[in-house]
Scaffold this active site. Sequence first.
Site, PDB file in Angstrom:
ATOM      1  N   CYS A  94      -3.305 -22.826  20.052  1.00 37.38           N
ATOM      2  CA  CYS A  94      -2.331 -23.940  19.946  1.00 37.38           C
ATOM      3  C   CYS A  94      -2.916 -24.371  18.767  1.00 37.38           C
ATOM      4  CB  CYS A  94      -2.446 -24.277  21.144  1.00 37.38           C
ATOM      5  SG  CYS A  94      -1.769 -23.670  22.689  1.00 37.38           S
ATOM      6  N   LYS A 112     -11.387 -28.405  32.135  1.00 36.88           N
ATOM      7  CA  LYS A 112     -12.181 -27.828  30.446  1.00 36.88           C
ATOM      8  C   LYS A 112     -14.456 -28.407  30.826  1.00 36.88           C
ATOM      9  CE  LYS A 112      -9.125 -27.884  27.264  1.00 36.88           C
ATOM     10  NZ  LYS A 112      -8.804 -26.375  27.231  1.00 36.88           N
ATOM     11  N   ASP A 171      -9.448 -37.308  20.439  1.00 35.74           N
ATOM     12  CA  ASP A 171      -8.400 -35.805  21.733  1.00 35.74           C
ATOM     13  C   ASP A 171     -10.399 -35.155  21.819  1.00 35.74           C
ATOM     14  OD1 ASP A 171      -8.394 -33.876  23.011  1.00 35.74           O
ATOM     15  OD2 ASP A 171      -6.759 -33.038  21.321  1.00 35.74           O
ATOM     16  N   GLN A 180     -12.501 -31.417  24.540  1.00 34.76           N
ATOM     17  CA  GLN A 180     -13.474 -29.834  23.685  1.00 34.76           C
ATOM     18  C   GLN A 180     -15.012 -30.125  23.455  1.00 34.76           C
ATOM     19  OE1 GLN A 180     -13.076 -26.138  24.540  1.00 34.76           O
ATOM     20  NE2 GLN A 180     -11.441 -26.907  23.829  1.00 34.76           N
ATOM     21  N   HIS A 211      -5.202 -29.364  17.748  1.00 37.53           N
ATOM     22  CA  HIS A 211      -4.741 -28.491  18.737  1.00 37.53           C
ATOM     23  C   HIS A 211      -2.715 -29.493  18.439  1.00 37.53           C
ATOM     24  CE1 HIS A 211      -2.837 -27.508  22.970  1.00 37.53           C
ATOM     25  NE2 HIS A 211      -4.577 -27.152  23.130  1.00 37.53           N
TER      26      HIS A 211
END
Length: 402
Positions: free
Chosen positions: A360, A223, A197, A200, A120
């Site tokens: 993104c 999220k 990261d 997700q 991202h």
Amino acid sequence: MAFDPSTVRGEFPILDQAVNGRPLVYLDNAATTQKPRAVLDASRNYYQRINANIHRGTHLLARAATESHEAARATVARHLNAAEPAEVIFTSGTTDSINLVASILSLAPGDEVLITTLEHHSNIVPWQMLCERSGAVLKVVPCLDDGTLDQAAFGNLLSDKTRITAFGWVSNAFGTGNPVLQMTAAAKAAGSLVLIDAAQAAPHMVIDVQALGADFLAYSGHKVYAPTGIGVLWGKRDVLDALPPWRGGGEMIKEVSFEKTTYNDLPFKYEAGTPNIEGAIALAAALEFVDGLGLESIAAHEQALIQRAADGLSSLPGTRLYGPADRIGALSFAVEGVHHYDLGTLIDQMGVAVRTGHHCCQPLMARFGITGTTRASFALYNTAEEVDALVLAVEKAVAMLR
Ligand code: PLP
């Protein structure tokens, strides 16, 4: 509450509405998730019963707000299996967390930062800015045609010059799940710091930072069923203790004089200013909610939905699915001769909310020679009927657009 997808949906008041005259089918969960009553109640209760600034007050509300905020930190730490709550820094989200780390590292010309093609923008641009500031070099792991990372290239790109390796656990664009344990071990063996990261990953899987072995992990509350404006940077104590503070201001100090200021201990060293108190408390409520349902059960339900969507969409003529078959959370696709924006706009008129565009991830789109995709992304409250509504809407829209 045990996880029963048909009853858990009732916990999300926003889902019970019509859009464009049709029942809302919300499949834009990778962008942000909807909030259960437990989270809405935690936010409202904070402002109705507790609201006060934390850490500095002697009055009752200030103490209650401080206790609730620090209890929330302990909940986040437990959820991540962190060694201690002080390793949990509250930020405004994944972007903020990654910028924090990229800002406190000092690199030298010739040092290397290793990221991947799947990232991202928020796990690309802060590292580019660090490289611009320091003269370090950005290296990028390529992506294979099936939307997975080239692991052989990853191994070859790691070197004794790699200072930090930053990669997503799950791709928001293609749903690719990366072998994070293996990648972390390889990067650590090369002597690099590692940032994961987990934006997700957090909604779909159990995260155990001690088992992962990385130095930093970032995710966003919104999220994972919590409000916007709250997020987490987890960092190993010995690593964070050795790094300088980031933003200066209240709370991150021990003592201030014009001659010399000394900095606070973790986690406050990285939390200058009044934080998002309500957000932290609501995040803890969201994590308790998903832990109560069981992330493994949630993931199994979502996997069944994603498989149903993959089967349904791939049966439509001219449809291409991106990413590997074992995608997590998100399913990206394109339909020959149909622009993703037109498709997204038309199916919205049928009540189906998906995301279209580059997600993104412009470098990833460039790698595949496309400007964007249509992405359906799934959450614990989605149903098989909604997947069927998506497939039907896409079929109808394509017939209208062709
Ligand atoms: N990383 C990934 C993989 C994401 O999917 C996102 C958001 O879509 C981000 C980072 C940025 O998250 P936020 O905008 O909440 O900071």
